[in-house]
Design a protein around this motif. Structure first.
Motif, PDB file in Angstrom:
ATOM      1  N   TRP A 159      33.736 -13.340 -13.225  1.00  0.00           N
ATOM      2  CA  TRP A 159      32.799 -14.405 -14.105  1.00  0.00           C
ATOM      3  C   TRP A 159      31.777 -14.328 -15.144  1.00  0.00           C
ATOM      4  O   TRP A 159      31.371 -15.910 -15.769  1.00  0.00           O
ATOM      5  N   GLY A 160      31.883 -13.580 -14.884  1.00  0.00           N
ATOM      6  CA  GLY A 160      30.607 -13.172 -16.143  1.00  0.00           C
ATOM      7  C   GLY A 160      31.248 -13.150 -17.578  1.00  0.00           C
ATOM      8  O   GLY A 160      30.315 -14.123 -18.436  1.00  0.00           O
ATOM      9  N   LEU A 161      32.501 -13.359 -17.717  1.00  0.00           N
ATOM     10  CA  LEU A 161      33.088 -13.729 -19.960  1.00  0.00           C
ATOM     11  C   LEU A 161      33.069 -15.257 -19.259  1.00  0.00           C
ATOM     12  O   LEU A 161      33.062 -15.700 -20.466  1.00  0.00           O
ATOM     13  N   LEU A 162      33.208 -15.537 -18.135  1.00  0.00           N
ATOM     14  CA  LEU A 162      33.890 -17.376 -17.996  1.00  0.00           C
ATOM     15  C   LEU A 162      31.993 -17.930 -18.296  1.00  0.00           C
ATOM     16  O   LEU A 162      32.403 -18.878 -19.283  1.00  0.00           O
ATOM     17  N   PHE A 163      30.896 -17.425 -17.851  1.00  0.00           N
ATOM     18  CA  PHE A 163      29.945 -17.798 -18.087  1.00  0.00           C
ATOM     19  C   PHE A 163      29.452 -17.953 -19.696  1.00  0.00           C
ATOM     20  O   PHE A 163      28.888 -18.773 -20.145  1.00  0.00           O
ATOM     21  N   PHE A 192      31.872 -19.977 -21.870  1.00  0.00           N
ATOM     22  CA  PHE A 192      31.578 -21.874 -21.170  1.00  0.00           C
ATOM     23  C   PHE A 192      30.034 -22.122 -22.180  1.00  0.00           C
ATOM     24  O   PHE A 192      29.848 -23.414 -23.276  1.00  0.00           O
ATOM     25  N   GLY A 193      28.931 -21.247 -22.487  1.00  0.00           N
ATOM     26  CA  GLY A 193      27.958 -21.341 -23.369  1.00  0.00           C
ATOM     27  C   GLY A 193      28.300 -21.346 -24.098  1.00  0.00           C
ATOM     28  O   GLY A 193      27.538 -22.175 -25.609  1.00  0.00           O
ATOM     29  N   MET A 194      28.943 -20.228 -24.685  1.00  0.00           N
ATOM     30  CA  MET A 194      28.744 -20.486 -26.212  1.00  0.00           C
ATOM     31  C   MET A 194      29.919 -21.596 -26.808  1.00  0.00           C
ATOM     32  O   MET A 194      29.601 -22.437 -27.536  1.00  0.00           O
ATOM     33  N   GLY A 195      30.895 -22.475 -25.805  1.00  0.00           N
ATOM     34  CA  GLY A 195      31.257 -23.768 -26.394  1.00  0.00           C
ATOM     35  C   GLY A 195      30.593 -25.125 -26.597  1.00  0.00           C
ATOM     36  O   GLY A 195      30.804 -25.538 -26.565  1.00  0.00           O
ATOM     37  N   ILE A 252      21.274 -21.636 -21.022  1.00  0.00           N
ATOM     38  CA  ILE A 252      21.642 -21.368 -19.948  1.00  0.00           C
ATOM     39  C   ILE A 252      22.300 -20.961 -19.151  1.00  0.00           C
ATOM     40  O   ILE A 252      22.589 -19.894 -18.499  1.00  0.00           O
ATOM     41  N   ALA A 253      24.364 -21.121 -19.579  1.00  0.00           N
ATOM     42  CA  ALA A 253      24.991 -20.666 -18.744  1.00  0.00           C
ATOM     43  C   ALA A 253      25.238 -18.958 -19.756  1.00  0.00           C
ATOM     44  O   ALA A 253      25.547 -18.016 -19.273  1.00  0.00           O
ATOM     45  N   MET A 254      24.742 -18.822 -20.846  1.00  0.00           N
ATOM     46  CA  MET A 254      24.447 -17.096 -20.963  1.00  0.00           C
ATOM     47  C   MET A 254      23.768 -16.258 -21.009  1.00  0.00           C
ATOM     48  O   MET A 254      24.332 -15.188 -20.499  1.00  0.00           O
ATOM     49  N   GLY A 303      23.197 -12.414 -16.147  1.00  0.00           N
ATOM     50  CA  GLY A 303      22.625 -11.713 -14.894  1.00  0.00           C
ATOM     51  C   GLY A 303      23.556 -11.095 -13.997  1.00  0.00           C
ATOM     52  O   GLY A 303      23.644 -10.185 -13.548  1.00  0.00           O
ATOM     53  N   ILE A 304      24.709 -12.083 -14.065  1.00  0.00           N
ATOM     54  CA  ILE A 304      25.819 -11.237 -13.623  1.00  0.00           C
ATOM     55  C   ILE A 304      26.776 -10.142 -14.183  1.00  0.00           C
ATOM     56  O   ILE A 304      26.926  -9.378 -13.565  1.00  0.00           O
ATOM     57  N   TYR A 305      26.746  -9.880 -15.317  1.00  0.00           N
ATOM     58  CA  TYR A 305      27.391  -9.199 -16.127  1.00  0.00           C
ATOM     59  C   TYR A 305      26.078  -7.800 -15.286  1.00  0.00           C
ATOM     60  O   TYR A 305      26.862  -6.433 -14.818  1.00  0.00           O
ATOM     61  N   PHE A 306      25.095  -7.452 -15.179  1.00  0.00           N
ATOM     62  CA  PHE A 306      23.803  -6.635 -14.556  1.00  0.00           C
ATOM     63  C   PHE A 306      24.119  -7.080 -12.961  1.00  0.00           C
ATOM     64  O   PHE A 306      24.242  -5.348 -12.615  1.00  0.00           O
ATOM     65  N   TRP A 307      24.603  -7.683 -12.489  1.00  0.00           N
ATOM     66  CA  TRP A 307      24.388  -6.922 -11.350  1.00  0.00           C
ATOM     67  C   TRP A 307      26.191  -6.931 -10.303  1.00  0.00           C
ATOM     68  O   TRP A 307      26.180  -6.065 -10.350  1.00  0.00           O
ATOM     69  N   ALA A 308      27.307  -6.463 -11.984  1.00  0.00           N
ATOM     70  CA  ALA A 308      28.162  -5.497 -11.613  1.00  0.00           C
ATOM     71  C   ALA A 308      28.008  -5.095 -11.777  1.00  0.00           C
ATOM     72  O   ALA A 308      28.620  -3.890 -11.034  1.00  0.00           O
TER      73      ALA A 308
END
Length: 128
Positions: free
Chosen positions: A14-18, A21-24, A53-55, A60-65
């Protein structure tokens, strides 16, 4: 989540997808300047903010993981023999996707002795 993967790998996915998505979105916003000139600046600004915001969400997701990974139980996978991390009562091996559990009541492949122990525990516990 998506399916047959360990929980930590799902969070990382999910972190990678965000991130992608943000870079795109930021690249798409920059393309607005190239194709629409002056009018594309507003388009670019909007997409840059949404992309940022997506980045930030991916950070946040990577930190949580990462925080979950530090408190995860490390065990050897019975199937492939590699060290893997487990979150919760059930999870999957990070490498071979074998279902893992520490709770004998949720295990599906038990010996007769294990089944007898589970039945004994169930009999001794108070019924609610």
């Amino acid at each position: 989540m998506f399916g047959k993967s360990s929980k930590i790998n799902e969070f990382r996915l999910w972190g990678l997808l965000f991130t992608l998505f943000g870079m795109g979105l930021m690249i798409l916003g920059t393309a607005g300047i190239v194709f629409w000139g002056q009018a594309g600046k507003v388009f670019a600004a909007i997409f840059m903010v949404i992309g940022m915001i997506a980045m930030l969400a991916s950070v946040g997701i990577y930190f949580w993981a990462g925080m979950l990974s530090t408190s995860a139980i490390i065990l050897n996978c019975p199937e492939c023999g590699r060290h893997t991390k487990m979150l919760g009562k059930t999870d999957r091996c990070m490498y071979c996707k074998t279902k893992l559990t520490l709770d004998p009541a949720q295990a599906t492949d038990l010996d007769d002795e294990d089944k007898e122990e589970i039945e004994e525990v169930k009999r001794t516990q108070p019924q609610s």
